[in-house]
Design a protein around this motif. Structure first.
Motif, PDB file in Angstrom:
ATOM      1  N   GLN A 335       9.481   1.731   2.208  1.00 22.00           N
ATOM      2  CA  GLN A 335       8.601   2.885   2.036  1.00 22.00           C
ATOM      3  C   GLN A 335       7.687   2.695   0.826  1.00 22.00           C
ATOM      4  O   GLN A 335       6.484   3.008   0.872  1.00 22.00           O
ATOM      5  CB  GLN A 335       9.463   4.131   1.873  1.00 22.00           C
ATOM      6  CG  GLN A 335       8.741   5.444   1.760  1.00 22.00           C
ATOM      7  CD  GLN A 335       9.712   6.605   1.557  1.00 22.00           C
ATOM      8  OE1 GLN A 335      10.929   6.400   1.485  1.00 22.00           O
ATOM      9  NE2 GLN A 335       9.194   7.809   1.449  1.00 22.00           N
ATOM     10  N   PHE A 338       4.968   0.114   1.648  1.00 21.34           N
ATOM     11  CA  PHE A 338       3.880   0.735   2.406  1.00 21.34           C
ATOM     12  C   PHE A 338       2.977   1.543   1.473  1.00 21.34           C
ATOM     13  O   PHE A 338       1.744   1.538   1.627  1.00 21.34           O
ATOM     14  CB  PHE A 338       4.439   1.640   3.506  1.00 21.34           C
ATOM     15  CG  PHE A 338       4.957   0.915   4.710  1.00 21.34           C
ATOM     16  CD1 PHE A 338       4.139   0.058   5.436  1.00 21.34           C
ATOM     17  CD2 PHE A 338       6.261   1.091   5.145  1.00 21.34           C
ATOM     18  CE1 PHE A 338       4.607  -0.622   6.561  1.00 21.34           C
ATOM     19  CE2 PHE A 338       6.753   0.426   6.269  1.00 21.34           C
ATOM     20  CZ  PHE A 338       5.923  -0.427   6.977  1.00 21.34           C
ATOM     21  N   TYR A 360       1.832  -4.813   3.075  1.00 23.13           N
ATOM     22  CA  TYR A 360       2.027  -4.315   4.439  1.00 23.13           C
ATOM     23  C   TYR A 360       2.998  -5.209   5.209  1.00 23.13           C
ATOM     24  O   TYR A 360       3.951  -4.716   5.848  1.00 23.13           O
ATOM     25  CB  TYR A 360       0.668  -4.264   5.131  1.00 23.13           C
ATOM     26  CG  TYR A 360       0.683  -3.999   6.616  1.00 23.13           C
ATOM     27  CD1 TYR A 360       0.905  -2.720   7.119  1.00 23.13           C
ATOM     28  CD2 TYR A 360       0.418  -5.022   7.530  1.00 23.13           C
ATOM     29  CE1 TYR A 360       0.882  -2.469   8.490  1.00 23.13           C
ATOM     30  CE2 TYR A 360       0.394  -4.787   8.895  1.00 23.13           C
ATOM     31  CZ  TYR A 360       0.627  -3.512   9.373  1.00 23.13           C
ATOM     32  OH  TYR A 360       0.602  -3.275  10.730  1.00 23.13           O
ATOM     33  N   ALA A 363       6.477  -4.954   3.773  1.00 23.60           N
ATOM     34  CA  ALA A 363       7.080  -3.664   4.123  1.00 23.60           C
ATOM     35  C   ALA A 363       7.702  -3.724   5.514  1.00 23.60           C
ATOM     36  O   ALA A 363       8.816  -3.225   5.732  1.00 23.60           O
ATOM     37  CB  ALA A 363       6.021  -2.564   4.067  1.00 23.60           C
ATOM     38  N   SER A 367      11.595  -3.356   6.338  1.00 21.67           N
ATOM     39  CA  SER A 367      12.016  -2.323   7.289  1.00 21.67           C
ATOM     40  C   SER A 367      12.924  -2.936   8.352  1.00 21.67           C
ATOM     41  O   SER A 367      13.968  -2.366   8.706  1.00 21.67           O
ATOM     42  CB  SER A 367      10.792  -1.677   7.953  1.00 21.67           C
ATOM     43  OG  SER A 367      11.191  -0.696   8.884  1.00 21.67           O
ATOM     44  N   ARG A 402       4.562   3.085   8.630  1.00 22.16           N
ATOM     45  CA  ARG A 402       5.411   3.906   7.752  1.00 22.16           C
ATOM     46  C   ARG A 402       6.095   4.999   8.581  1.00 22.16           C
ATOM     47  O   ARG A 402       7.280   5.280   8.393  1.00 22.16           O
ATOM     48  CB  ARG A 402       4.578   4.515   6.633  1.00 22.16           C
ATOM     49  CG  ARG A 402       5.346   5.498   5.750  1.00 22.16           C
ATOM     50  CD  ARG A 402       4.536   5.870   4.523  1.00 22.16           C
ATOM     51  NE  ARG A 402       3.176   6.200   4.867  1.00 22.16           N
ATOM     52  CZ  ARG A 402       2.120   5.910   4.094  1.00 22.16           C
ATOM     53  NH1 ARG A 402       2.265   5.314   2.930  1.00 22.16           N
ATOM     54  NH2 ARG A 402       0.909   6.240   4.487  1.00 22.16           N
ATOM     55  N   HIS A 405       8.906   3.478  10.409  1.00 25.93           N
ATOM     56  CA  HIS A 405       9.996   3.120   9.485  1.00 25.93           C
ATOM     57  C   HIS A 405      10.799   4.331   9.032  1.00 25.93           C
ATOM     58  O   HIS A 405      12.021   4.248   8.885  1.00 25.93           O
ATOM     59  CB  HIS A 405       9.422   2.409   8.254  1.00 25.93           C
ATOM     60  CG  HIS A 405      10.403   2.286   7.138  1.00 25.93           C
ATOM     61  ND1 HIS A 405      11.471   1.402   7.173  1.00 25.93           N
ATOM     62  CD2 HIS A 405      10.515   2.955   5.945  1.00 25.93           C
ATOM     63  CE1 HIS A 405      12.183   1.522   6.066  1.00 25.93           C
ATOM     64  NE2 HIS A 405      11.632   2.460   5.307  1.00 25.93           N
ATOM     65  N   LEU A 406      10.137   5.463   8.800  1.00 22.60           N
ATOM     66  CA  LEU A 406      10.806   6.633   8.224  1.00 22.60           C
ATOM     67  C   LEU A 406      11.751   7.331   9.193  1.00 22.60           C
ATOM     68  O   LEU A 406      12.545   8.186   8.772  1.00 22.60           O
ATOM     69  CB  LEU A 406       9.764   7.637   7.719  1.00 22.60           C
ATOM     70  CG  LEU A 406       9.011   7.232   6.446  1.00 22.60           C
ATOM     71  CD1 LEU A 406       7.879   8.200   6.158  1.00 22.60           C
ATOM     72  CD2 LEU A 406       9.965   7.163   5.252  1.00 22.60           C
ATOM     73  N   GLU A 416       3.883  12.700   5.551  1.00 18.96           N
ATOM     74  CA  GLU A 416       2.920  11.609   5.553  1.00 18.96           C
ATOM     75  C   GLU A 416       1.936  11.740   6.718  1.00 18.96           C
ATOM     76  O   GLU A 416       0.762  11.377   6.594  1.00 18.96           O
ATOM     77  CB  GLU A 416       3.640  10.260   5.586  1.00 18.96           C
ATOM     78  CG  GLU A 416       4.371   9.922   4.296  1.00 18.96           C
ATOM     79  CD  GLU A 416       3.424   9.653   3.127  1.00 18.96           C
ATOM     80  OE1 GLU A 416       2.205   9.915   3.240  1.00 18.96           O
ATOM     81  OE2 GLU A 416       3.904   9.178   2.090  1.00 18.96           O
TER      82      GLU A 416
END
Length: 478
Positions: A335, A338, A360, A363, A367, A402, A405-406, A416
């Motif tokens: 996170q 990102f 990027y 990340a 992830s 992102r 990933h979250l 976001e």
């Protein structure tokens, strides 16, 4: 003591002692059993507050705002029938506990770890919970909150002022931490103050990015300051709440699926459509295969007409991450990568597109490591034309990755999405008028119990609107 053992005894040790008890006029110390204290220590209050961390992510509402999960049954939450939700849980629970610690610095026991570290951790957690509350509701009580009946009708602080106060709180925590002094009863990091220091700065950095549209200069300054102060450097630093393989401390989703036998939550169609075409290995973790041996999402807000027939056709929320002791991830290394990728693209930090591309790609690799245990497949994933870094489409790519990933941390994914507008999410016209919610409505009782302050807060919404799902919080600038 290991954090799993800490969890086991804290339930009994501090369950009935959420706030420090008051003193009577006579000395009761003679009658106290030192092995059964009648009030919680500072670190026990901190630990009790940590127990609320799981609920920040494990929410029957939060997972739906960014359209991570669809409901197969009882679809009210995916149709946003509830417009007003209660924030009192956070005030009378973790925030009150933490306020008790912060207000009793001279009474804290140094045998539980350096007092400055107990205070610093309490400040970091207070900032985390208030950040969570203000991002859901906007203006909320802060300076006049947590005073009990002394001030039962607190004013609502402006979200901009709350952010400023939380930045200051995190600065204080960062500057005061003594790295060599562990604290006891720490469920999350087992007393490791180096990790707490990184976490506070990482929160600070993520909060600063929220200001990208509404106050970019301040956002940049706070972002760079926090990044330079030292942030998470690996997945081992992640803020992840540990559950246990026992009913008292089990994962919310395990209870829903396995204990209560509710196959209610399926991957949304939009999420699967962003993962399946690119052979995203995280999909096998996020969801289970359907009866046909593949992956299929459920249209958001749609009620399946025949559960016995139709539920097997879709991918239910993944059994790999809803075990009884599955952790909940809240702030993660990927996170932050990102966030740095976006900051480089925005010109907040140096390196331009070259640096943004590096952050990027790393990340995505981290992830993959977090969710699948490996990242060797990241190279093939990044070779997809739509996934490979494109300077002309970078913000959308970063935001979309992102968002993936979250999962399933819905409130953060939703925040976001509100800030960036990516990925492109839509709603059927018969769901909230086709409008994806921008905030949650204030608790209904506030209109009567705290009428003057409630009405002042609604009147001063930064972009107009009425109390409910469709007004915007301060940083969510149109």
């Amino acid at each position: 003591m290991k954090k799993h053992n800490i969890l086991r005894y804290l339930w009994l040790a501090i369950g009935p002692m959420a706030i420090l008890s008051s003193c009577t006029k006579f000395d009761e110390s003679y009658y106290e059993n030192p092995n059964r204290p009648n009030k919680a220590s500072g670190t026990q209050l901190i630990a009790n507050s940590q127990m609320y961390l799981s609920s920040v992510s494990s929410s029957a509402y939060g997972v739906h705002y960014p359209q991570y999960l669809s409901l197969t049954t009882y679809t009210d939450n995916t149709r946003f029938i509830s417009t007003n939700l209660n924030f009192s849980t956070w005030y009378i629970g973790p925030l009150m506990n933490l306020e008790a610690v912060l207000n009793s610095e001279k009474e804290l026991n140094a045998n539980d770890g350096p007092v400055v570290n107990q205070i610093a951790v309490a400040k970091i957690l207070k900032a985390f919970f208030l950040w969570h509350v203000t991002d859901r509701w906007g203006d909320v009580p802060m300076t006049e909150a947590l005073k009990g009946m002394e001030l039962a009708a607190p004013k609502y602080d402006k979200q901009e002022d709350i952010y400023t106060a939380l930045f200051k709180l995190l600065d204080e925590a960062n500057s005061s931490i003594v790295l060599s002094g562990k604290i006891k009863n720490d469920i999350v990091y087992n007393g490791d103050m180096g990790k707490w220091k990184k976490l506070g700065n990482s929160m600070h950095m993520l909060m600063a990015l929220r200001l990208s549209k509404v106050s970019p200069d301040k956002g940049k300054a706070e972002f760079v300051k926090a990044m330079n102060a030292g942030i998470l450097t690996s997945n081992s630093d992640n803020l992840s709440y540990p559950h246990l393989a026992e009913s008292a401390h089990e994962n919310f989703w395990y209870n829903s699926f396995t204990v209560q036998k509710r196959n209610w939550y399926a991957l949304s169609e939009v999420l699967v459509n962003h993962m399946l075409p690119y052979n995203d290995p995280r999909l096998a973790v996020y969801g289970d295969k359907n009866s046909a041996g593949g992956y299929a999402g459920l249209e958001f807000g749609k009620l399946v007409p025949n559960p016995d027939v139709d539920i097997p056709k879709v991918s239910l929320f993944g059994s790999a991450i809803r075990k009884q002791d599955s952790p909940v991830h809240l702030i993660t290394y990927a996170q932050l990568l990102f966030a740095q990728a976006e900051a480089a693209k925005l010109g907040w930090i140096g390196g331009g597109d070259s640096q943004a591309k590096t952050f990027y790609e790393e990340a995505i690799k981290q992830s993959f490591s977090q969710w699948t245990g490996e990242n060797t497949s990241a190279a093939a994933y990044l070779s997809n034309t739509d996934i490979a870094y494109d300077a002309n489409n970078a913000i959308e790519q970063i935001a979309t990755q992102r968002w993936i990933h979250l999962f399933p941390y819905g409130y953060e994914g939703w925040a976001e999405w509100r800030r960036t507008g990516f990925p492109n999410l839509t709603l059927a016209a018969d769901i909230n008028g086709g409008n994806i919610p921008r905030r949650e409505g204030y608790p209904t009782q506030e209109a009567s119990n705290n009428k003057t302050n409630y009405e002042a807060a609604v009147k001063s919404f930064p972009y107009g609107g009425t109390d409910g799902l469709n007004a915007r919080v301060w940083w969510d600038k149109p």
